[in-house]
Scaffold this active site. Sequence first.
Site, PDB file in Angstrom:
ATOM      1  N   ARG A   1       0.535  -0.890   0.166  1.00 14.94           N
ATOM      2  CA  ARG A   1       0.299  -0.392   0.020  1.00 14.94           C
ATOM      3  C   ARG A   1       0.757   0.969   0.255  1.00 14.94           C
ATOM      4  NH1 ARG A   1      -3.664  -2.348  -1.666  1.00 14.94           N
ATOM      5  NH2 ARG A   1      -5.401  -3.303  -0.793  1.00 14.94           N
TER       6      ARG A   1
ATOM      7  N   HIS B   1      -0.337  -0.126  -9.640  1.00 12.71           N
ATOM      8  CA  HIS B   1      -1.229  -1.057  -8.915  1.00 12.71           C
ATOM      9  C   HIS B   1      -1.012  -2.185  -9.296  1.00 12.71           C
ATOM     10  CE1 HIS B   1      -3.496  -1.048  -4.949  1.00 12.71           C
ATOM     11  NE2 HIS B   1      -3.045  -2.389  -5.681  1.00 12.71           N
TER      12      HIS B   1
END
Length: 309
Positions: A224, A272
Site C-alpha cells: 500500500r 497497482h
Amino acid sequence: MEIVFASRHESSPHAWVHALQQALPEHRVRLWDAEGPAGQADAAVVWAPPAGLFAREPRLKYLFNLGAGVDALLTLPGLPDAVTLVRMEDGGMAVQMAEYVLHYLIRQSRDLGRYAGFQAQAAWRPLDDIEREAWPVGVMGAGVMGARVAQACAALEYPVAVWSRSGREVAGAQAYGQAQLPQFLARTRVLVNVLPLTDDTRGILCRATFEQLRPDAYVINIARGEHLVAADLLACLDSGRVRGAALDAFEQEPLPPSHPFWADRRIEVTPHIAGASLMGLTVQQIAGKVRAVVRGEPITGVVDRARQY
Ligand code: OXD
C-alpha cells in the site's frame, strides 16, 4: 444464499456476476444496485463497495473481499460489527507478485538498466559478474504473498529473509520476528514490502528503516502507498542511501501527473498491477468458501478486526 456483487471500481461487473453464478448454481447471484430491490442478500462479493450497501442489506453475514488487503474495507462507514470479513488469500496474485519482484531484483542485480543505456550508444561493455551474496533480499510479510515472493527469490539462489509479526518460517528463507527488525534490515539490501496496512505498519518504509539497510539499497513496495513515507524515500535517494525503488501502490491512486515519482529516473512506477485478482481463481476460491460456510465448516482468510488483517 443470495449473493450480491458490489464494486465501484470493477469495469466488468456483469462478467463477475456471471462467473460467480456459474460456479454457484445452487445460489442466487446478482449485481447489487443502489436503486434496485434490496434487503435479501446474505453475502456480498466486494471491492470498494458503494455507500448504502450496508444500510440497504441488513441481512448480510459475509463480505468476501476481491483483494488481499482489507484496510479500505475496515474503515468503511457503516460496516456492521456482525459481518464476517473474508479476504482473498491468493487468487493468482502471489505468483504475479513473485514475478514482479524478480523482474526488478534482476534488473538491479544484473545491471540490465545500464545495458539498455549501453545499447543506445551501440556500446559493447560487459560489467562485473553477478555476486548473489551482494544482493540479500528481505521480504516484509510472511503470508501467502510474502512466502511466494521469498521462495521465488530463493529459487534463484539470492539470500532471502522474511520478517513478520509472528516470525513465521518460510522454506528457503531465514525468518525474523517482530522484535528482530533491526537485524533483518541490517542484512537486507533489496527490501520488499508485502505487509498488510495496519496502524503498526503505516509509514514503515521511512528514513529510519532505509538507514538500517545495507548500503546502496533498493526498495520494492507492492503493498500500500501508505506504507511509504514519500519524502523520506526521496531524501534517501538524494543522499545515495537508497539507489532506487519500484513502486506499485500509492497513497493517491491514480498517482497524480504532478507527483515527483513520475519523473524520477531512480523510481519505477507501475499502476497497482503487481498482483491482480484473476477472475477464474478468485471465483473458485469464493465459491469454495461459500460452500464451506453453508456446510457449517470453518473457512480460512477470515479477517481478525483487532489485528486489522
Ligand atoms: C489487494 C490489492 O489488496 O490488489 O489484493 O491491492
